[in-house]
Structure formats: structure tokens, C-alpha cells
Design a protein around this motif. Sequence first.
Motif, PDB file in Angstrom:
ATOM      1  N   LEU A 144      -1.858   6.474  -4.670  1.00 39.35           N
ATOM      2  CA  LEU A 144      -1.765   5.218  -5.411  1.00 39.35           C
ATOM      3  C   LEU A 144      -0.825   5.361  -6.604  1.00 39.35           C
ATOM      4  O   LEU A 144       0.031   4.493  -6.842  1.00 39.35           O
ATOM      5  N   ARG A 151       2.739   5.409  -5.414  1.00 37.53           N
ATOM      6  CA  ARG A 151       3.188   4.090  -4.969  1.00 37.53           C
ATOM      7  C   ARG A 151       3.456   3.176  -6.164  1.00 37.53           C
ATOM      8  O   ARG A 151       4.444   2.427  -6.171  1.00 37.53           O
ATOM      9  N   SER A 206       0.243  -3.082   8.991  1.00 31.41           N
ATOM     10  CA  SER A 206      -0.892  -2.318   8.458  1.00 31.41           C
ATOM     11  C   SER A 206      -2.151  -3.136   8.689  1.00 31.41           C
ATOM     12  O   SER A 206      -2.528  -3.968   7.871  1.00 31.41           O
ATOM     13  N   GLY A 232       0.823  -1.200   0.000  1.00 23.03           N
ATOM     14  CA  GLY A 232       0.000   0.000   0.000  1.00 23.03           C
ATOM     15  C   GLY A 232       0.855   1.247   0.000  1.00 23.03           C
ATOM     16  O   GLY A 232       2.083   1.186   0.114  1.00 23.03           O
ATOM     17  N   TYR A 245      -8.016   0.033  -6.884  1.00 21.73           N
ATOM     18  CA  TYR A 245      -8.510   1.052  -5.948  1.00 21.73           C
ATOM     19  C   TYR A 245      -9.912   0.650  -5.504  1.00 21.73           C
ATOM     20  O   TYR A 245     -10.902   1.287  -5.839  1.00 21.73           O
ATOM     21  N   ASP A 288      -2.440  -3.012 -10.110  1.00 21.50           N
ATOM     22  CA  ASP A 288      -2.929  -2.099  -9.078  1.00 21.50           C
ATOM     23  C   ASP A 288      -4.448  -2.098  -9.082  1.00 21.50           C
ATOM     24  O   ASP A 288      -5.090  -2.499 -10.049  1.00 21.50           O
ATOM     25  N   GLU A 346      -4.767   0.786  -2.922  1.00 22.77           N
ATOM     26  CA  GLU A 346      -5.231   1.885  -2.077  1.00 22.77           C
ATOM     27  C   GLU A 346      -6.694   1.604  -1.789  1.00 22.77           C
ATOM     28  O   GLU A 346      -7.493   1.424  -2.721  1.00 22.77           O
ATOM     29  N   LEU A 372      -5.168  -3.462   5.969  1.00 24.77           N
ATOM     30  CA  LEU A 372      -4.753  -4.139   4.751  1.00 24.77           C
ATOM     31  C   LEU A 372      -4.321  -5.574   5.049  1.00 24.77           C
ATOM     32  O   LEU A 372      -4.605  -6.488   4.270  1.00 24.77           O
TER      33      LEU A 372
END
Length: 278
Positions: free
Chosen positions: A68, A71, A121, A11, A92, A90, A39, A124
Motif C-alpha cells: 500500500l 502504491r 481486478s 490497488g 486499508y 488511501d 489495499e 476490487l
Amino acid sequence: MTFRTLLTVTGPNQGEGDLKLAASLCEQVGAHLSVLVLELAAPPSGGEYAAVVSPAWLEERQAELKRLEKRISDVAGFLSQTAVSADLSDDYPDMGWADDVIGRRARYADLTILGPDLLASHTLKDKVIVGTLFSSGKPILLVPEGARPTLKPKRILVAWDARLESSRAVRESLDMLKGAEEVHLVIVDPIEDEFHHGAEPGADASAYLARHGVKVTVDRLPSANHSVADVLRQHAGDVAAELIVMGAYGHSRLRERIFGGVTKSMLAGQSLPVLMAR
């Protein structure tokens, strides 16, 4: 299972630690590295109508998308410098759909790696654990802070309770078990009946492993008023295990969440890498 593709999830607020860890494990076994950058979208406050008209919520989403993008750029830069074969994807997703997104991606990997950054985290981490175990049918490897992970361990502890989840964990880790010098099949408070461990607890499981060339020893241990997780941790230290293999969520997630369970206990305060399957 031969590990040919390893997945790691990262993340915006994480560094390169987990990426380096996953890349090093790929180098160790000649595997491909797959990275999923996520994200998690902030939920709207006040329902769907508020989401449309709230400038603050729209600004928050724009900020999330920028994080995002950064990253993704950082991870792409890291991967361009590694020697391993790699791919990058990726997403979202809304918080409620993150499990499914992760699970779908994990179906195309042999093993999902959760390193110290991800384990720190909490939101996540939970999404990756639940999504992978319940939506991909693939195992996970949890690597806590300070652990020295390897996919070629010499000493392995297998937590055996004769459930389907334990059988899956053994099958998924079979290549590692065959390559180990010592495998300890550990049964805590074994029950001797046909629905649990049989007349000789551990005999069937050890015979199965021995036919695959695994150097296995059966250790039957009493809990002696200690939790099963504590017994496993203590014995792992006693036999100098480098890895614990176990099934996950033998009970329902709701029951585990309310009452606890071995899975929940092993996820907290672990010092050794743990391979879990369901």
C-alpha cells in the motif's frame, strides 16, 4: 449533472493505465481528479483468536501495508506530473468493510471511473461497483479494454425500462445527453400500461428529454428470443453509439447474483463505455 470531480480507485497490483484514463477525462471537461488507493486486508484464518497469535497472518498484513505504501508513493508521483487538479487518499479496510469505505469516498465525487485495470481486478471491481452504486448515490462509468471513452459523446444509447434506476441514470447523464448529436432511447419489449411505459411507450421520457433540448429518438425493439443485454449491444453498434446509459440493479442484488439480469450481463463482455446509476 455537471461532472466537476471524478474518482478512480486503484490497488497495489495496477499500473498507470486507469490513472491516465481518469486524468484525460478530467482534462476533457475541466474536472478535479480524486484518487483512492486501496489495499484490501486479508481476513484472518481461524477467527479472531487465530488472528492475534498467527505469525503468518501478521507477516501478511505487514506485506500488505508495504504494498500500500509503495502504491501511494507511485500514485503521488504520477499525480505530481499531471496538469489536472488532484487529491489522493488511501485506506486499508477489511474485505467486509470495503464497500462502505469506497461508497463514502464516492459521495464526494460526481462520477467514479472504472478503467480496464480495475475491471480486470475482480474482487476490487465488485467492491467499487457495489460500494459506489449502493452507498454513494452516484453513478459509475465502466470503460472496458479497447474502448475510447469520452464525457462529450456525440451518439448515446439510453436503455430505458421506466424504472427509478433508469430515471436516475438519465438525470445523472443529462448534460452529456444535451450535448450529444443523437440520443436513442431504447425500449426492449415495451409493456403498454400505466405501471410500465404508458399508452405510448417512450413518449413521456422522450418529451422530458426534448424539453431539455436533447435530440432524442425512441427505438422500440423486440427481444426476439435474445437477451435484453444482447439486444442493447447490437443496437448500440447499429447506431454507432459511443456510450450506453442505463440504470443498475433494478432487482435485488441477491436475485441478480442467482438468476442473472441485465446489469450482470452488461458488466460482462462489454465493448463500449457504460454509465450506470441506481
